[in-house]
Design a protein around this motif. Sequence first.
Motif, PDB file in Angstrom:
ATOM      1  N   ILE A   6      -1.388   5.696   3.028  1.00  0.00           N
ATOM      2  CA  ILE A   6      -0.294   5.616   2.174  1.00  0.00           C
ATOM      3  C   ILE A   6       0.756   4.702   1.994  1.00  0.00           C
ATOM      4  N   TRP A   7       0.944   3.676   1.559  1.00  0.00           N
ATOM      5  CA  TRP A   7       2.842   3.089   1.509  1.00  0.00           C
ATOM      6  C   TRP A   7       3.376   3.746   0.918  1.00  0.00           C
ATOM      7  N   ILE A   8       4.022   4.049   0.976  1.00  0.00           N
ATOM      8  CA  ILE A   8       5.724   3.954   0.015  1.00  0.00           C
ATOM      9  C   ILE A   8       6.736   2.772  -0.280  1.00  0.00           C
ATOM     10  N   ILE A   9       6.702   2.379  -1.071  1.00  0.00           N
ATOM     11  CA  ILE A   9       7.717   1.404  -1.352  1.00  0.00           C
ATOM     12  C   ILE A   9       9.285   2.299  -1.615  1.00  0.00           C
ATOM     13  N   ARG A  97      -3.370   2.646  -0.627  1.00  0.00           N
ATOM     14  CA  ARG A  97      -2.553   3.178  -1.828  1.00  0.00           C
ATOM     15  C   ARG A  97      -0.948   2.798  -1.239  1.00  0.00           C
ATOM     16  N   LEU A  98      -0.570   2.792  -3.096  1.00  0.00           N
ATOM     17  CA  LEU A  98       1.086   2.215  -3.359  1.00  0.00           C
ATOM     18  C   LEU A  98       1.817   3.248  -4.098  1.00  0.00           C
ATOM     19  N   ILE A  99       2.580   3.710  -3.469  1.00  0.00           N
ATOM     20  CA  ILE A  99       3.587   4.367  -4.163  1.00  0.00           C
ATOM     21  C   ILE A  99       4.521   3.652  -4.672  1.00  0.00           C
ATOM     22  N   ILE A 100       5.473   3.337  -5.558  1.00  0.00           N
ATOM     23  CA  ILE A 100       7.006   2.660  -5.909  1.00  0.00           C
ATOM     24  C   ILE A 100       7.978   3.347  -6.458  1.00  0.00           C
ATOM     25  N   LYS A 121      -3.292  -1.498  -6.171  1.00  0.00           N
ATOM     26  CA  LYS A 121      -3.652  -0.010  -5.529  1.00  0.00           C
ATOM     27  C   LYS A 121      -2.589   1.121  -5.898  1.00  0.00           C
ATOM     28  N   ILE A 122      -1.988   0.608  -6.969  1.00  0.00           N
ATOM     29  CA  ILE A 122      -0.427   2.026  -7.233  1.00  0.00           C
ATOM     30  C   ILE A 122      -1.052   3.007  -8.237  1.00  0.00           C
ATOM     31  N   VAL A 123      -0.937   4.267  -7.355  1.00  0.00           N
ATOM     32  CA  VAL A 123      -1.058   5.758  -7.185  1.00  0.00           C
ATOM     33  C   VAL A 123       0.470   6.391  -8.130  1.00  0.00           C
ATOM     34  N   GLY A 124       1.854   5.525  -8.214  1.00  0.00           N
ATOM     35  CA  GLY A 124       2.212   6.415  -8.270  1.00  0.00           C
ATOM     36  C   GLY A 124       3.773   5.754  -8.379  1.00  0.00           C
TER      37      GLY A 124
END
Length: 148
Positions: A6-9, A97-100, A121-124
């Motif tokens: 999970i990447w968090i930007i 997955r990606l959370i921005i 891929k954005i989950v949130g």
Amino acid sequence: MQPKRIWIIVTDGEKCRFLESTKRNEDPHAVLPDLETSNPPTREQGTDKPGRTFESVGNRRSAYEPPVDWHQQGKRDFAREVAGVLKEKTHENAFDRLIIVAPPEMLGNLRPVLSEETKEKIVGEVNKDYTRFTPREIKQQLSQSYDV
């Protein structure tokens, strides 16, 4: 089964941090160097004095306002840069997955320039500014709403 990457930007229009969370009991860690841009206020960009224009009737003159707010344009350009990095990493399968996390203005600049593959891929999305938070604080804030 391999854990989800999970990447968090975390970005605010002038700085962007790329964090990765793979294990629940560990803090997220940086996966790329931070992106930063120098975006001074509009008054410090461009000329010292706005140009002058003549009225269509008579000999009156008035100041001409530029059609662009250079500070806002810098934020839009930075959003395109972040979207480009995310597109490249999406093609490399760097994350699942990606959370921005960004203020509403930056989210508005970022959404239209993200590639379709990245959007899938954005989950949130979190409309807050967490750029000054530590990775542990970011994880604590996000764990209330997301599985990070």
